[in-house]
Write an enzyme that holds these catalytic residues in place. Sequence first.
Site, PDB file in Angstrom:
ATOM      1  N   TRP A 329       7.708   4.758   1.578  1.00 16.53           N
ATOM      2  CA  TRP A 329       7.113   3.493   1.148  1.00 16.53           C
ATOM      3  C   TRP A 329       8.161   2.398   1.025  1.00 16.53           C
ATOM      4  CZ3 TRP A 329       8.073   0.734  -3.418  1.00 16.53           C
ATOM      5  CH2 TRP A 329       7.208  -0.332  -3.666  1.00 16.53           C
ATOM      6  N   HIS A 330       9.369   2.775   0.639  1.00 18.27           N
ATOM      7  CA  HIS A 330      10.410   1.771   0.428  1.00 18.27           C
ATOM      8  C   HIS A 330      10.883   1.127   1.724  1.00 18.27           C
ATOM      9  CE1 HIS A 330      10.729   3.356  -3.681  1.00 18.27           C
ATOM     10  NE2 HIS A 330      11.379   2.244  -3.965  1.00 18.27           N
ATOM     11  N   GLY A 331      10.814   1.838   2.826  1.00 16.58           N
ATOM     12  CA  GLY A 331      11.294   1.240   4.060  1.00 16.58           C
ATOM     13  C   GLY A 331      11.059   2.127   5.257  1.00 16.58           C
ATOM     14  N   PHE A 497      11.049  -4.881   0.865  1.00 14.60           N
ATOM     15  CA  PHE A 497      10.207  -3.692   0.852  1.00 14.60           C
ATOM     16  C   PHE A 497       8.736  -4.060   0.817  1.00 14.60           C
ATOM     17  CE2 PHE A 497      14.122  -2.202  -1.536  1.00 14.60           C
ATOM     18  CZ  PHE A 497      14.701  -1.690  -0.402  1.00 14.60           C
TER      19      PHE A 497
END
Length: 497
Positions: A329-331, A497
């Site tokens: 989810w962060h990247g 993000f």
Amino acid sequence: MLFNSLEFILGFVPAVLLGFFLLGRWSPAAALAWLTAASLVFYGWWNPAWLPLLLGSIAFNFLLGRTLAQQARPAWLAAGITVNLLLLVHYKYTGFLLENWALLRGAAAAAAPADLPELPELPELPLGISFFTFTQIAFLVDVYRRKAVDFNPVRYGLFVTYYPHLIAGPVLHHAEMMPQFARPDIFRFSPQRLANGSTIFVLGLFKKVVLADRFATFANPAFAAAGSQPLGFFESWGAALSYTLQLYFDFSGYSDMAIGLALMIGVQLPLNFHSPYKSLDVAEFWRRWHMTLSRFLRDYLYIPLGGNRHGQARRWLNLWLTMLLGGAWHGAGWTFIVWGGLHGAFLVVHAAWRSAVDHVAPGFRLPRPLAWALTFTAVVVAWVFFRAPDLHSALSLLRGMAGLQGSQLPDQIIAFVPLLAPLAQGVGKVPLLADGTVMGAVEMAVMLALGLLMICRAPALHELSPRARTWLLVPCAALALQQVLHGQGSPFLYFQF
């Protein structure tokens, strides 16, 4: 428009507050509409082309939520979640997926990199898409579970777009925000609330522009150089610790500023940080770090996966999968996936350790200094993957941290501490980094010492008394204002993000 810019501090915020309180005396609904419109202006300031995407997402999820409230069909919920995730995948992960697909095809065909087809032009990543997507998925799930009851379109639109949190969190929950927008007292101006909110905002601004941005000057060139030249033990640890402190002061500062901005009208955003680097185990770290994301991952991913309801082995798998997906989810990159997988492994090891110890010696705990050192070291090692531009750079920096690329003290440190002079034989300068400059080893060492002292010993901002905050306000405001006036502010890390 950045929180740490003059146009935001001296232009946007005063205009928003003035309009909100003036309209609030006449019509609360008009005041909420004004706040929603201001939030959309704030978002569109970055790129007006993203506004239709945001508005379309809000309209789709609100209408589907009302439909689910009337008939809670699993297929409709699944469709809503799928549409939201496909939107996120399209904008955030298309490039990553196509790049890896091309590499797989090339490997299968034994093709040289030059023979691989060029990737198509990829869509620009809209700011905040991860945050407003997760926020609305949670809303749909709670409507399906009969936990969401407020379907006022203005309050829902404001809940999603509210400018303090829209770009970089915290990840809000409808049940803690929408009722606050219905409270009559928020429409009445309060000097006390304005003063309290402004104080928290300024202290968060200080964290960002004075502390985080200074640590960035140590971390950025070192991480940029790690992929092309080996860094020694001290340079590598200096880079890793600098980023560890930069990320904390940057994101914690943003969260404090968001809380302060909301408090100016009497709205309370949830706490997002609680001295995470004081944690004695990695599970405690995730109860203290980015607390609203941890809550989301627990309630809408870990528990639906089965949580701890299907035995110990399944619980460990669920922990690891939750953190792996949290990393993704962060990247869109393997470095984020490795970071999430590492934290998942840390949590599994901790759970297995506690289970084994509680079986043999109930109540046993490691000595606090040892427990803290193990936890902090694990977090720092994982941050290397989170920050590094690619896996090669991350592994190179980790080799340096392990002392496999030399462990010479920088001569700046040796000259600064005469007692270390005998160690100077054969020690060269700190290696030149990507921008052609030499890291200020002494300044970095002093800053790291002060930063570690702050995060390990100082109370959290919300733990300070109003009087202590007031005492800190003037010096912090002066230092922060100096940076803002010189235009030295940088975007917040979580904007990407």
